[in-house]
Write a protein that holds these residues in place. Structure first.
Motif, PDB file in Angstrom:
ATOM      1  N   PRO A 115     -76.079  14.746  16.027  1.00 52.47           N
ATOM      2  CA  PRO A 115     -76.058  14.476  17.474  1.00 52.47           C
ATOM      3  C   PRO A 115     -75.034  13.397  17.797  1.00 52.47           C
ATOM      4  CG  PRO A 115     -77.990  13.465  16.475  1.00 52.47           C
ATOM      5  CD  PRO A 115     -77.334  14.280  15.397  1.00 52.47           C
ATOM      6  N   GLU A 116     -74.294  13.597  18.888  1.00 59.21           N
ATOM      7  CA  GLU A 116     -73.311  12.617  19.318  1.00 59.21           C
ATOM      8  C   GLU A 116     -74.007  11.489  20.062  1.00 59.21           C
ATOM      9  OE1 GLU A 116     -69.097  12.342  21.802  1.00 59.21           O
ATOM     10  OE2 GLU A 116     -70.331  14.146  21.907  1.00 59.21           O
ATOM     11  N   ALA A 117     -73.559  10.256  19.831  1.00 58.26           N
ATOM     12  CA  ALA A 117     -74.126   9.098  20.506  1.00 58.26           C
ATOM     13  C   ALA A 117     -73.583   9.012  21.920  1.00 58.26           C
ATOM     14  CB  ALA A 117     -73.804   7.822  19.737  1.00 58.26           C
ATOM     15  N   GLY A 118     -74.462   8.632  22.872  1.00 59.38           N
ATOM     16  CA  GLY A 118     -74.042   8.476  24.253  1.00 59.38           C
ATOM     17  C   GLY A 118     -73.224   7.223  24.459  1.00 59.38           C
ATOM     18  N   ALA A 119     -72.655   7.101  25.654  1.00 58.73           N
ATOM     19  CA  ALA A 119     -71.817   5.940  25.952  1.00 58.73           C
ATOM     20  C   ALA A 119     -72.614   4.647  25.961  1.00 58.73           C
ATOM     21  CB  ALA A 119     -71.130   6.136  27.312  1.00 58.73           C
ATOM     22  N   SER A 120     -73.938   4.741  26.221  1.00 54.56           N
ATOM     23  CA  SER A 120     -74.758   3.523  26.260  1.00 54.56           C
ATOM     24  C   SER A 120     -74.894   2.889  24.889  1.00 54.56           C
ATOM     25  CB  SER A 120     -76.148   3.848  26.822  1.00 54.56           C
ATOM     26  OG  SER A 120     -76.794   4.818  26.009  1.00 54.56           O
ATOM     27  N   HIS A 121     -74.704   3.667  23.814  1.00 59.45           N
ATOM     28  CA  HIS A 121     -74.879   3.135  22.467  1.00 59.45           C
ATOM     29  C   HIS A 121     -73.616   2.439  21.957  1.00 59.45           C
ATOM     30  CE1 HIS A 121     -78.123   6.205  22.571  1.00 59.45           C
ATOM     31  NE2 HIS A 121     -78.767   5.287  21.889  1.00 59.45           N
ATOM     32  N   VAL A 154     -65.047  10.193  18.374  1.00 63.55           N
ATOM     33  CA  VAL A 154     -66.402  10.656  18.682  1.00 63.55           C
ATOM     34  C   VAL A 154     -67.367   9.784  17.885  1.00 63.55           C
ATOM     35  CG1 VAL A 154     -65.803  13.014  19.301  1.00 63.55           C
ATOM     36  CG2 VAL A 154     -66.168  12.435  16.906  1.00 63.55           C
ATOM     37  N   TRP A 155     -68.515   9.482  18.512  1.00 61.36           N
ATOM     38  CA  TRP A 155     -69.414   8.472  17.972  1.00 61.36           C
ATOM     39  C   TRP A 155     -70.750   9.095  17.594  1.00 61.36           C
ATOM     40  CZ3 TRP A 155     -67.753   3.272  17.848  1.00 61.36           C
ATOM     41  CH2 TRP A 155     -66.526   3.048  18.483  1.00 61.36           C
TER      42      TRP A 155
END
Length: 557
Positions: A545-551, A421-422
């Motif tokens: 907050p979790e980072a989205g896939a775009s990041h 998880v990012w």
């Protein structure tokens, strides 16, 4: 004989490339109210002038066309009368000049018009100006007073006047020549006196033979143009008035508010004011309102930061003063004590106070550099699972000084989030958060206790963004309910039972919460209870907050 070979030298031309020019952005200001206001006011004044000019141009064209139609109708009637009354000869008709002149003299010709009659060869037979004995006149100026220069009649240059007269006569001859071909000719031209006239030439025809040409001229074109200019004057005045009003509006709506904000900023700079308050500008719904609110928020933030710095300085002075007072007392007493055991206790106290002071200064230095470090390092995406594993492996490899090996175990549970998880954050400060929490939990744990770190993912209900929840649990005595928020204040200390004095500065939890909130997260403290409601330990919960896939580009390691 052979001629020598001539070779032209190669010339290197300089580079005449055009420089790259950055053109301004000319896009329409979509979200700018002030931009639309400025453009709208300027376009309004221009539209008034253009609209007035177009309307008057149509009016002028209509007046000239109406004048031509009137002269054409009048000329055709006169030409028919002359044809019927002054044509003699058969089968070769001709125009009787005296009879035609008498007819022209008997007709009523307005003073603003001039009628001239020409035969088929272009010779002038009659002129209404000559028949009516009309001469050009000019009103004399008022009587000259003593001391004033003498009045002289305007004279024309000897070279330019004959040229203008010749051009006017050539235009008239050309018009008569075209009319002699059998059709009416109408238009505008210059007369011999330099005035613009509307001219209509009508052929005098008997059956198909052209016996002469009747030319009618109306010299009121300048009056028409003067009337057109007078009609344009109201539009020009309205445009000037609109421009003045727009200028005053722009001055009142833009220049004066900007000047007031500049003076308010000067008061902050020169008078030491803490904040800017401009409610009448901040209430506006345009860019200046946004700017005023931004200035107020900026100065309020600066004021709060200055207050925090002052409180921090006062707290630092208080916290440093306590160990310094203890050190001073121990040093003053040391010379008076001769008992070796008592001197050893005093030296122990001195060592504890120095250790406490060293820990305090280190934590104060870290806290003071926190804002600079957060602003210096840019956030980037990293796997929170891997960071927690690295921190826990560090505790497994290196135990804190004074702790027995294996006394307090640190475990990690990521079953709720088995995949990577990012988070979009600064890795070093976030790692410091979890080290502070684990150090705090270990300090309140028993010798054979355990600190449990867990990671889970929660789905956001409001913003539909996932949240990453990290919990740090211990088996210590828990936290007094009244201190669940107090423990995050600077220099708050609650020394664990059996813990050496001076081991905690009271800044670790405060620093940790500040780092988490700077990354858009939350940190809270809770007490864990068993089935009977008894406190069995403390829990610190970190929400990020979790980072989205775009990041992170969907990377998986």
């Amino acid at each position: 004989m052979s001629w020598p070979k001539l070779v032209w030298p190669k010339l290197a031309w300089p580079n005449l490339a055009w420089p790259n020019l950055a053109w301004p952005n000319l896009a329409w200001p979509r979200g700018s109210r002030l931009g639309r206001l400025i453009i709208g006011l300027n376009v309004l004044a221009l539209a008034i002038l253009l609209g007035g000019a177009l309307v008057l141009n149509e009016l002028r064209s209509g007046l000239i066309k109406a004048r031509i139609d009137s002269l054409t109708t009048q000329g055709e009637l006169i030409a028919n009368v002359i044809d019927l009354a002054a044509t003699v000869g058969d089968p070769e008709p001709r125009l009787e000049a005296d009879r035609a002149s008498d007819i022209l003299q008997g007709l009523f010709i307005p003073r603003s018009q001039r009628a001239r009659l020409f035969d088929a060869r272009g010779n002038q037979l009659a002129d209404s100006y000559v028949v009516a004995d009309r001469v050009e006149s000019q009103a004399l100026p008022p009587a000259r007073k003593p001391g004033q220069p003498e009045f002289r009649l305007p004279t024309h240059d000897a070279d330019t006047k004959p040229k203008a007269v010749a051009e006017a006569r050539a235009a008239l001859i050309a018009e008569i020549s075209r009319a002699s071909e059998g059709g009416p000719v109408a238009g505008m031209r210059r007369a011999e006196n330099g005035e613009r006239v509307v001219s209509v030439s009508i052929p005098i025809q008997h059956v198909r033979a052209v016996l002469g040409v009747l030319t009618l001229e109306a010299g009121d074109v300048d009056e028409i143009i003067a009337g057109e200019r007078k009609a344009l004057l109201p539009f020009a005045l309205i445009a000037v008035f609109t421009t003045l009003i727009s200028s005053f509006l722009l001055n009142r709506l833009i220049a004066q508010p900007v000047l007031r904000m500049a003076r308010a900023a000067d008061r902050v700079r020169l008078d030491g004011a803490r904040a800017i308050t401009l409610p009448e500008i901040s209430g506006r719904k345009d860019e200046l309102g946004d700017l005023s609110r931004a200035l107020e928020e900026m100065t309020d933030s600066m004021s709060e930061r200055m207050d925090a710095i002052e409180r921090f300085a006062a707290d630092v002075a208080h916290e440093i003063k306590n160990p310094l007072t203890s050190i001073r007392s121990a040093i003053e007493t040391l010379d008076l004590v001769s008992d070796p055991a008592a001197r050893a206790r005093l030296l122990g106290i001195l060592q504890q106070d120095v250790t406490r002071l060293d820990r305090l200064v280190t934590d104060i230095s870290n806290a003071s550099r926190l804002d600079a470090e957060l602003s210096r390092e840019a956030p980037k995406a990293f796997a929170l699972n891997l960071l927690l594993l690295e921190v826990i492996h560090l505790y497994e490899a290196q135990l804190r000084p004074g702790d027995a090996p294996g006394s307090v175990r640190v475990t990690f549970d990521d079953k709720a989030a088995p995949q990577l998880v990012w988070v979009m954050a600064r890795e070093t400060p976030i790692g410091q958060v979890f080290r502070n929490l684990i150090d705090n939990a270990r300090s309140f744990s028993a010798a054979d206790g355990e600190v449990r770190v867990a990671l889970a993912r929660e789905h956001g209900l409001r913003d539909h963004h996932n949240r990453l929840i990290v919990t740090v649990d211990d088996d210590g005595p828990g936290i007094p309910p009244d201190n669940l928020e107090t423990i995050f204040e600077r220099f708050y200390t609650s020394r664990p039972k059996g813990r050496a004095f001076g081991g905690n500065s009271g800044l670790g939890l405060s620093i940790a919460r500040q780092i988490v909130e700077a990354h858009g997260g939350q940190m809270i403290a809770q007490n864990r209870k068993d089935g009977d409601g008894r406190v069995v330990g403390a829990r610190f919960r970190v929400d990020l907050p979790e980072a989205g896939a775009s990041h992170h580009g969907g990377q998986r390691e």
